[in-house]
Design a protein around this motif. Structure first.
Motif, PDB file in Angstrom:
ATOM      1  N   LEU A 103       5.649  19.005  -6.901  1.00  0.00           N
ATOM      2  CA  LEU A 103       5.841  20.555  -6.533  1.00  0.00           C
ATOM      3  C   LEU A 103       6.945  20.537  -5.599  1.00  0.00           C
ATOM      4  N   VAL A 104       7.022  19.606  -4.414  1.00  0.00           N
ATOM      5  CA  VAL A 104       8.172  19.406  -3.767  1.00  0.00           C
ATOM      6  C   VAL A 104       9.529  19.309  -4.339  1.00  0.00           C
ATOM      7  N   LEU A 105       9.286  18.371  -5.333  1.00  0.00           N
ATOM      8  CA  LEU A 105      10.585  18.035  -6.309  1.00  0.00           C
ATOM      9  C   LEU A 105      11.139  19.259  -7.070  1.00  0.00           C
ATOM     10  N   GLU A 106      10.184  19.935  -7.817  1.00  0.00           N
ATOM     11  CA  GLU A 106      10.752  21.140  -8.401  1.00  0.00           C
ATOM     12  C   GLU A 106      11.235  21.936  -7.666  1.00  0.00           C
ATOM     13  N   ASN A 154       0.828  -1.197  -0.096  1.00  0.00           N
ATOM     14  CA  ASN A 154      -0.078   0.088  -0.179  1.00  0.00           C
ATOM     15  C   ASN A 154       0.961   1.240   0.041  1.00  0.00           C
ATOM     16  N   PHE A 155       0.236   2.599  -0.189  1.00  0.00           N
ATOM     17  CA  PHE A 155       1.212   3.647  -0.081  1.00  0.00           C
ATOM     18  C   PHE A 155       1.691   3.863   1.149  1.00  0.00           C
ATOM     19  N   LEU A 156       1.299   3.418   2.079  1.00  0.00           N
ATOM     20  CA  LEU A 156       2.224   3.681   3.710  1.00  0.00           C
ATOM     21  C   LEU A 156       3.395   2.996   3.529  1.00  0.00           C
ATOM     22  N   GLU A 157       3.285   1.670   2.900  1.00  0.00           N
ATOM     23  CA  GLU A 157       4.577   0.988   3.000  1.00  0.00           C
ATOM     24  C   GLU A 157       5.557   1.368   1.651  1.00  0.00           C
ATOM     25  N   PHE A 158       4.936   2.090   0.743  1.00  0.00           N
ATOM     26  CA  PHE A 158       5.823   2.514  -0.290  1.00  0.00           C
ATOM     27  C   PHE A 158       6.619   3.802   0.355  1.00  0.00           C
ATOM     28  N   ALA A 159       5.777   4.595   0.775  1.00  0.00           N
ATOM     29  CA  ALA A 159       6.411   5.853   1.537  1.00  0.00           C
ATOM     30  C   ALA A 159       7.664   5.561   2.435  1.00  0.00           C
ATOM     31  N   GLU A 160       7.308   4.502   3.158  1.00  0.00           N
ATOM     32  CA  GLU A 160       8.159   4.070   4.366  1.00  0.00           C
ATOM     33  C   GLU A 160       9.458   3.368   3.617  1.00  0.00           C
ATOM     34  N   LYS A 173      -0.190   8.697   6.212  1.00  0.00           N
ATOM     35  CA  LYS A 173      -1.299   8.263   6.920  1.00  0.00           C
ATOM     36  C   LYS A 173      -2.294   9.263   6.631  1.00  0.00           C
ATOM     37  N   GLN A 174      -2.505  10.181   5.674  1.00  0.00           N
ATOM     38  CA  GLN A 174      -3.460  11.171   5.380  1.00  0.00           C
ATOM     39  C   GLN A 174      -4.613  10.237   4.679  1.00  0.00           C
ATOM     40  N   VAL A 175      -5.622  10.664   4.976  1.00  0.00           N
ATOM     41  CA  VAL A 175      -6.981  10.103   4.154  1.00  0.00           C
ATOM     42  C   VAL A 175      -7.161  11.013   3.232  1.00  0.00           C
ATOM     43  N   VAL A 176      -6.457  10.821   2.098  1.00  0.00           N
ATOM     44  CA  VAL A 176      -6.559  11.372   0.841  1.00  0.00           C
ATOM     45  C   VAL A 176      -6.228  10.368  -0.290  1.00  0.00           C
ATOM     46  N   GLU A 177      -6.760  10.967  -1.488  1.00  0.00           N
ATOM     47  CA  GLU A 177      -6.230  10.113  -2.582  1.00  0.00           C
ATOM     48  C   GLU A 177      -4.857   9.867  -2.737  1.00  0.00           C
ATOM     49  N   TYR A 178      -4.243   8.707  -3.124  1.00  0.00           N
ATOM     50  CA  TYR A 178      -2.801   8.396  -3.182  1.00  0.00           C
ATOM     51  C   TYR A 178      -2.128   9.366  -4.502  1.00  0.00           C
ATOM     52  N   LYS A 179      -2.995   9.588  -5.372  1.00  0.00           N
ATOM     53  CA  LYS A 179      -2.511  10.311  -6.667  1.00  0.00           C
ATOM     54  C   LYS A 179      -2.447  11.764  -6.177  1.00  0.00           C
ATOM     55  N   GLN A 180      -3.215  12.277  -5.310  1.00  0.00           N
ATOM     56  CA  GLN A 180      -3.075  13.873  -5.107  1.00  0.00           C
ATOM     57  C   GLN A 180      -1.606  13.849  -4.216  1.00  0.00           C
ATOM     58  N   ILE A 181      -1.365  12.848  -3.380  1.00  0.00           N
ATOM     59  CA  ILE A 181      -0.308  13.058  -2.782  1.00  0.00           C
ATOM     60  C   ILE A 181       0.944  12.967  -3.539  1.00  0.00           C
ATOM     61  N   SER A 184      11.365  12.050  -0.552  1.00  0.00           N
ATOM     62  CA  SER A 184      11.088  10.809   0.485  1.00  0.00           C
ATOM     63  C   SER A 184      10.644  11.250   1.589  1.00  0.00           C
ATOM     64  N   GLU A 185      10.969  12.498   2.426  1.00  0.00           N
ATOM     65  CA  GLU A 185      10.341  13.075   3.660  1.00  0.00           C
ATOM     66  C   GLU A 185       8.956  13.819   3.580  1.00  0.00           C
ATOM     67  N   PHE A 186       8.768  14.172   2.311  1.00  0.00           N
ATOM     68  CA  PHE A 186       7.485  14.706   1.776  1.00  0.00           C
ATOM     69  C   PHE A 186       6.367  13.346   1.668  1.00  0.00           C
ATOM     70  N   LEU A 187       6.808  12.569   1.176  1.00  0.00           N
ATOM     71  CA  LEU A 187       5.906  11.486   0.907  1.00  0.00           C
ATOM     72  C   LEU A 187       5.615  10.688   2.411  1.00  0.00           C
ATOM     73  N   TYR A 188       6.839  10.482   2.995  1.00  0.00           N
ATOM     74  CA  TYR A 188       6.635  10.090   4.537  1.00  0.00           C
ATOM     75  C   TYR A 188       5.716  10.885   5.401  1.00  0.00           C
ATOM     76  N   SER A 189       5.908  12.092   5.305  1.00  0.00           N
ATOM     77  CA  SER A 189       4.736  12.977   6.113  1.00  0.00           C
ATOM     78  C   SER A 189       3.496  12.883   5.670  1.00  0.00           C
ATOM     79  N   LYS A 190       3.037  12.457   4.688  1.00  0.00           N
ATOM     80  CA  LYS A 190       1.727  12.466   4.233  1.00  0.00           C
ATOM     81  C   LYS A 190       1.193  10.857   4.354  1.00  0.00           C
TER      82      LYS A 190
END
Length: 595
Positions: free
Chosen positions: A163-166, A106-112, A149-157, A141-147
């Motif tokens: 934007l963080v990358l740029e 899942n996305f949580l595991e991916f971010a970790e 557990k948020q209840v949002v669509e993974y594509k949005q994250i 990676s820090e941005f993904l990790y910070s997000k």
């Protein structure tokens, strides 16, 4: 939708990686253009693209995420090129190590797993520097990790992460002085950003069927002229198998030999990257601690010259069997591609990680007779891709196709690169080797220097090849017997009778027996007599004297030839190990080209 509930399987990862890789390849010209750090060798795009191509050609879709990420990481380690390519490969290696045995995550595991992969990069680098792709990947990676557990669509994250990358990429131009000077961002970091943009094209739109061919070779526009005096000339890489030292010890050892040290992998199989001045000495020491495979050496000085200080608009490529003196190679900015040599499981690059003196020492003590292998298509794609960014045409001249598949590899690569770049690449079969090949390359270089048109040069090359002769006096047949070129019974009988063959090349580029006498002195006399005869019929343009670790006798030979020809040879050259293993230690040769 909770991002934790989104499952990413192996097939999804496969197509996302292809989309990211292709996006990076589309922009390799831009990455080469802005490459000024750590060395302005203008190859970051080519190296990252080569790494991607290697992975793309090696992997196939699998439903298991763990299987897929392991497959990608393994292919990346084998095919990684350059500083940025190996750092990217190490990031993928970390991702592989930090992923549990699952068919999907899942996305949580991916971010970790992404966040946990970052230390692998930092630990692998001799002297980590911020303001590079390290910083950009870490910020992402820090941005993904910070997000996570948020209840949002993974594509949005993931889209927000662009934007963080740029933003992180933009800051690199302020973090490193050399980037600030040219008002550019770090090339490796931008390569990673392009990669993630490609991934997001797939995530957002599922553009699997619109992924372009990875043969694509874009051309950069405005160039950044940054000439650099290098402390170390050669970007040197290899995979070390079953090393007796720890990764930390290997890193410290490499730092004592150069800079830009990066390691990728584990102690059992570790790709190394270092900038150094003497790859052959480095490999001589490395072979004491590990089995060396997949060697690669790039001449950063030549790459920088091509990008910002090229002398002519036509570039030349040849291979390591072209026996010309280093001064001529450097003056004419000739790109020399090394053939491969192996002793048992250990692999070397002809003339780069294995010099002639080292080769003859190794062959005497080794339990293995060396084997050779041709230059592969990817190596030619890499050098041609770099060169078409800077030249109007390329002439690539190689050893006879009867001896090696190198010419065939060059032709395949040329077709791929030429198709996309529209820059003509002429691949020539010299029908010769060693000094014979060298003379044709030199005459081509001189014609380029004189401003002769590419098409006229191409027409003349065939004539020059026809007018080139080489005569090799073999001192000891035991090398040809070991190499399988002479049957043992025939060879031993000839040795008993003290018969020494003279080998030459026929018009098709096949080796032929020119003659045989008793003893090398008689061979030399026979060759000189024949040259006198030829000289009456046509004028000699130039010649080279060659030897296989037999300099004293070569000097005597040169004096005799100088007296009858009326001028000294271009040089007395110790032939490349690949040729030396066939001719045998002590052999003498002369290559002549007529006007």
């Amino acid at each position: 939708m909770n991002s934790e509930n989104i499952n990413i399987d192996g097939r999804y990862l496969y197509y996302a990686f292809l989309a990211g890789a292709n996006k990076l390849i589309q922009n390799l010209g831009e990455l080469n253009r802005i490459n000024v750090y750590p060395v302005a060798d203008k190859d970051t795009g080519s190296n990252m693209a080569s790494t991607m191509r290697s992975v793309m050609d090696s992997i196939s879709p699998n439903i298991s995420y763990k299987f897929m990420v392991d497959q990608i990481a393994e292919a990346a380690q084998i095919g990684a090129r350059g500083n940025s390519g190996i750092i990217m490969s190490q990031f993928l290696f970390g991702l592989s190590c930090e992923t549990s045995e699952k068919k999907s995550i899942n996305f949580l595991e991916f971010a970790e797993s992404v966040r946990s992969s970052v230390p692998y990069m930092y630990e692998a680098i001799g002297d980590p520097v911020e303001g590079t792709m390290l910083t950009v990947i870490k910020d992402w990676s820090e941005f993904l990790y910070s997000k996570r557990k948020q209840v949002v669509e993974y594509k949005q994250i993931l889209n927000e992460s662009l934007l963080v990358l740029e933003s992180s990429l933009k800051k690199t131009s302020e973090q490193l002085a050399i980037l600030k000077k040219h008002n550019i961002v770090d090339a490796g970091a931008k390569g990673f950003v392009f990669f993630i943009h490609g991934v997001m094209d797939f995530v957002n739109h599922g553009i699997i069927n619109r992924i372009i061919s990875h043969d694509y070779i874009p051309i950069s526009s405005e160039k950044i002229n940054h000439h650099q005096n290098l402390d170390y000339r050669y970007c040197t890489e290899a995979i070390l198998k079953n090393a007796s030292l720890s990764l930390s010890e290997i890193k410290q050892f490499l730092k004592s030999k150069g800079d830009s040290v990066v390691l990728n992998g584990a102690q059992k199989s570790c790709r190394i990257h270092v900038h150094t001045n003497n790859p052959s000495n480095l490999f001589k020491e490395l072979e004491k601690i590990a089995t060396i495979t997949s060697p690669k050496v790039d001449d950063m000085q030549r790459q920088n010259e091509i990008a910002v200080k090229r002398k002519w608009n036509i570039g030349i490529v040849t291979d390591s069997t072209c026996d010309l003196p280093k001064e001529i190679i450097d003056y004419y900015q000739i790109n020399v591609m090394p053939l491969h040599l192996s002793f048992g499981d250990s692999q070397y690059l002809d003339g780069l990680t294995m010099k002639a003196k080292q080769f003859y020492e190794q062959i005497e003590k080794s339990n293995f007779f060396p084997k050779t292998s041709q230059i592969n298509e990817y190596s030619f794609i890499n050098i041609y891709t770099q060169m078409v960014q800077n030249y109007d045409a390329i002439i690539s001249i190689h050893l006879t196709k009867e001896f090696s598949g190198t010419h065939a590899s060059a032709k395949k690569a040329a077709l791929r690169v030429q198709k996309e770049s529209n820059i003509p690449i002429h691949v020539i079969n010299s029908r010769n080797v060693s000094g014979g090949l060298g003379l044709t390359v030199l005459r081509t270089a001189k014609a380029i220097e004189q401003g002769v048109d590419t098409n006229i040069i191409k027409e003349q090359i065939d004539s020059w090849i026809d007018k080139t002769k080489i005569f090799v006096s073999v001192k000891n047949l035991k090398w040809m017997i070991k190499g399988g070129r002479v049957p043992p019974v025939v060879g031993k009988l000839a040795m008993f009778l003290r018969i020494n063959p003279i080998v030459s090349m026929d018009k098709d580029g096949k080796s032929m027996l020119f003659g045989q006498t008793i003893g090398q002195k008689a061979n030399i006399s026979k060759i000189i007599k024949h040259i006198k005869k030829l000289q009456k019929e046509q004028n000699i343009w130039n010649y080279i004297v060659l030897h296989a670790n037999n300099k004293a006798e070569a000097q005597n030979y040169s004096k005799k030839l100088s007296r009858i020809i009326g001028k000294s040879p271009i040089e007395i050259v110790n032939i490349s190990p690949v040729i030396g293993m066939n001719a045998g230690k002590g052999s003498l040769a002369v290559a002549i080209q007529f006007e």
